[in-house]
Design an enzyme around this catalytic site. Structure first.
Site, short mmCIF file in Angstrom:
data_model
loop_
_atom_site.label_atom_id
_atom_site.label_comp_id
_atom_site.label_asym_id
_atom_site.label_seq_id
_atom_site.Cartn_x
_atom_site.Cartn_y
_atom_site.Cartn_z
N GLU A 109 -70.34 18.06 30.31
CA GLU A 109 -69.20 18.82 30.80
C GLU A 109 -69.69 19.98 31.65
OE1 GLU A 109 -67.54 21.59 27.84
OE2 GLU A 109 -68.63 20.44 26.31
N ASP A 131 -65.02 18.43 15.10
CA ASP A 131 -66.42 18.54 15.53
C ASP A 131 -66.82 20.00 15.45
OD1 ASP A 131 -66.34 19.54 18.66
OD2 ASP A 131 -64.68 18.17 18.24
#
Length: 225
Positions: free
Chosen positions: A119, A28
């Site tokens: 997150e 990613d």
């Protein structure tokens, strides 16, 4: 991943997962990587990619087009991700922004459902939200993304963040695929009520690297919907 650089759960070690034989390799990327040499990663065996598209309701990855189209053109199955900012605006508004700026889904067999990266925040872990408010924010994003695309978004998170910031008050395991961040030789304990992971980010060295939990045929099924 996203705007915060953290060693998730395992301390940042670059360790090859023990079960790699049964998985599919991927990476990613975000603007940190700039223009990506996709052919090089294809030659290294990477078969899928997630590309950062947006953050909050005002940021777009300036390298998104090169990264998103480049991974597709080299033959990878790819998807987009959104870095959630619950301190900026509501979940539904951010899902709308994501879909409008690269986060949509098409049933072409090479486009993965979008991901919500949720997150640690840049200034506080839980963005000043209570655990119940965080669950509501995530649900609003997920429901709106599903409404707009017919797909449930993947949720990228770490077990410790999820426990701290949602208090395990919300169960998304029946709808949203899990992308767990755990930099170790195994994914370890998964966030609340998920019995298995769909993606696992196991290292950030030299960039974020991931495994899909099954073979390429099953990854194509996920892309197809």
């Amino acid at each position: 991943m996203g705007a915060s650089i953290r060693a998730h759960e395992g301390g940042g070690a670059s360790v090859a997962p023990a079960s790699a034989e049964a998985t599919t390799s991927g990476i990613d990327v975000s603007s940190y990587q700039g223009a990506v040499d996709w052919k090089s990663y294809w030659n290294q065996g990477k078969r899928f990619a997630y590309v950062k598209a947006t953050e909050g309701t005002g940021y777009q990855n300036p390298d998104f087009t090169q990264q998103y189209n480049g991974s597709y053109n080299v033959g990878m199955i790819r998807g987009a991700y959104h870095y959630g900012r619950p301190d900026i605006s509501g979940g539904a508004a951010q899902a709308d922004y994501f879909v409008a700026h690269g986060g949509g889904w098409s049933k072409d067999g090479k486009t993965l459902p979008g991901t919500l990266d949720i997150e640690w925040g840049p200034s506080s872990a839980c963005y000043g939200l209570s655990q119940s408010a965080m669950v509501s924010w995530i649900k609003a994003f997920s429901d709106e993304y599903h409404k707009k695309t017919s797909r449930w978004p993947v949720i990228y998170t770490a077990n410790s963040w999820w426990t701290q910031c949602t208090g395990n008050k919300g169960d998304f395991s029946s709808t949203n695929p899990l992308w767990v961040a755990a930099y170790a030789s195994s994914p370890g304990a998964l966030p609340y009520h998920w019995g298995f992971y769909t993606f696992w980010q196991y290292t950030s060295t030299p960039l974020d690297q991931d495994y899909f939990s099954a073979g390429i045929d099953r990854l194509k099924v996920l892309a197809t919907g």
